[in-house]
Each structure stands twice: as structure tokens, then as C-alpha cells.
Design a protein around this motif. Structure first.
Motif, PDB file in Angstrom:
ATOM      1  N   UNK A  22      -3.832  -4.637   0.014  1.00  0.00           N
ATOM      2  CA  UNK A  22      -4.785  -3.090   0.226  1.00  0.00           C
ATOM      3  C   UNK A  22      -4.965  -2.324  -0.823  1.00  0.00           C
ATOM      4  N   UNK A  23      -4.209  -2.490  -2.152  1.00  0.00           N
ATOM      5  CA  UNK A  23      -4.232  -2.022  -3.483  1.00  0.00           C
ATOM      6  C   UNK A  23      -5.739  -1.597  -3.429  1.00  0.00           C
ATOM      7  N   UNK A  55      -6.158   8.788  -2.940  1.00  0.00           N
ATOM      8  CA  UNK A  55      -4.367   9.096  -2.327  1.00  0.00           C
ATOM      9  C   UNK A  55      -3.536   8.100  -2.372  1.00  0.00           C
ATOM     10  N   UNK A  56      -4.294   7.454  -1.409  1.00  0.00           N
ATOM     11  CA  UNK A  56      -3.443   5.958  -0.409  1.00  0.00           C
ATOM     12  C   UNK A  56      -3.238   5.167  -1.271  1.00  0.00           C
ATOM     13  N   UNK A  57      -4.146   5.057  -2.006  1.00  0.00           N
ATOM     14  CA  UNK A  57      -4.064   3.771  -3.727  1.00  0.00           C
ATOM     15  C   UNK A  57      -3.139   4.221  -3.922  1.00  0.00           C
ATOM     16  N   UNK A  58      -3.179   5.452  -5.000  1.00  0.00           N
ATOM     17  CA  UNK A  58      -1.981   6.360  -5.705  1.00  0.00           C
ATOM     18  C   UNK A  58      -0.601   6.015  -5.749  1.00  0.00           C
ATOM     19  N   UNK A  59      -0.498   6.216  -3.449  1.00  0.00           N
ATOM     20  CA  UNK A  59       0.939   6.377  -3.229  1.00  0.00           C
ATOM     21  C   UNK A  59       1.111   4.914  -2.711  1.00  0.00           C
ATOM     22  N   UNK A  60       0.254   3.798  -2.237  1.00  0.00           N
ATOM     23  CA  UNK A  60       0.927   2.886  -2.953  1.00  0.00           C
ATOM     24  C   UNK A  60       1.275   2.133  -3.934  1.00  0.00           C
ATOM     25  N   UNK A  61       0.280   1.818  -4.980  1.00  0.00           N
ATOM     26  CA  UNK A  61       0.721   1.571  -6.391  1.00  0.00           C
ATOM     27  C   UNK A  61       2.427   2.180  -7.029  1.00  0.00           C
TER      28      UNK A  61
END
Length: 139
Positions: free
Chosen positions: A19-20, A61-67
């Protein structure tokens, strides 16, 4: 925080890493496309280009949150994925009902057809993964 707790709080283990990767690709695609279009031809389709920029920010933002991981980041990512899905469905329907409103395509036009429908499949997959990751933590 213990090593066990930290491992459980990670959102990028297993399918989360995929997903990332997909969200990262979408960030690059949406942001680079919108920056170019806004800089060179904004008058042609300001709504479409602005929506593509918003999509890129949401993907970022979603990428940052997942990481980042953790419960707060998981909840923030879940809310953003729901908003992303709503955006894809609204803009996708809008582009089919009133194509003249979008003289040029957005990332979310026609439910993401220009991006092999990844924009509609990605938030569904991410919401499933985020809910599943929460279930793992509560066990």
C-alpha cells in the motif's frame, strides 16, 4: 514502548508495504501531473487541475500516516481513505454526468480509469488493511 508493541503498531508490515508503494507512486503521479498542468495551462481546466493537486496531497498524507504507524496514524489514514473514496466516487460520477465540467481529466475522473482504476481500488484496499491491522492490535 516495547519491541512487541512497536511491531504491532506498524502499519507497513506485509500488505501494508505494498500500500505504501502504491500510494507513493500515486503521490508522484498526481503531484507531478498537477504541478505541470497548473504551471502551464491552469486557465484551461482549473477545477480538474486543482482536484488532481488535492488528490496528490491526500495520497501524500495517507502515505505518511502508513509509514508513521501507531493508532492515531491508523485512524487518520482511515479517515483520509474514506474521504479519498468519497472524492473518487463524487468526481468519477460528476465526470460521467457532466463531462463539460472537466475539459481535462483529473486523477479521479471516470473513477480513475486513466490510472487503471487504482484510485478507486486503493482506498478500498487500504481501509480493509487498516481495519484488519486494528483487529490484530486488539487481539
Amino acid at each position: 514502548m516495547t519491541a512487541v508493541q512497536e511491531k504491532r503498531d506498524r502499519l507497513i508490515s506485509g500488505p501494508g508495504m505494498l500500500l505504501v508503494w502504491f500510494y507513493g507512486v500515486m503521490v508522484v503521479g498526481a503531484v507531478s501531473r498537477s504541478v505541470y498542468q497548473i504551471a502551464t495551462d491552469f486557465d484551461r481546466a482549473p477545477l480538474a487541475y486543482s482536484l488532481s493537486a488535492v488528490a496528490g496531497l491526500v495520497y501524500g498524507f495517507i502515505t505518511y500516516s502508513l509509514v508513521r504507524g501507531g493508532e492515531r496514524a491508523r485512524r487518520a489514514a482511515l479517515v483520509c481513505c474514506a474521504a479519498e473514496l468519497a472524492g473518487v466516487l463524487i468526481v468519477g460520477t460528476w465526470t460521467l454526468v457532466d463531462p463539460s465540467a472537466f475539459p481535462d481529466a483529473t486523477v479521479w475522473s471516470d473513477y480513475g480509469m486513466g490510472y487503471v482504476f487504482i484510485p478507486v481500488l486503493l482506498p478500498l484496499s487500504a481501509m480493509y488493511w487498516l481495519r484488519r491491522s486494528r483487529e490484530r492490535v486488539t487481539r
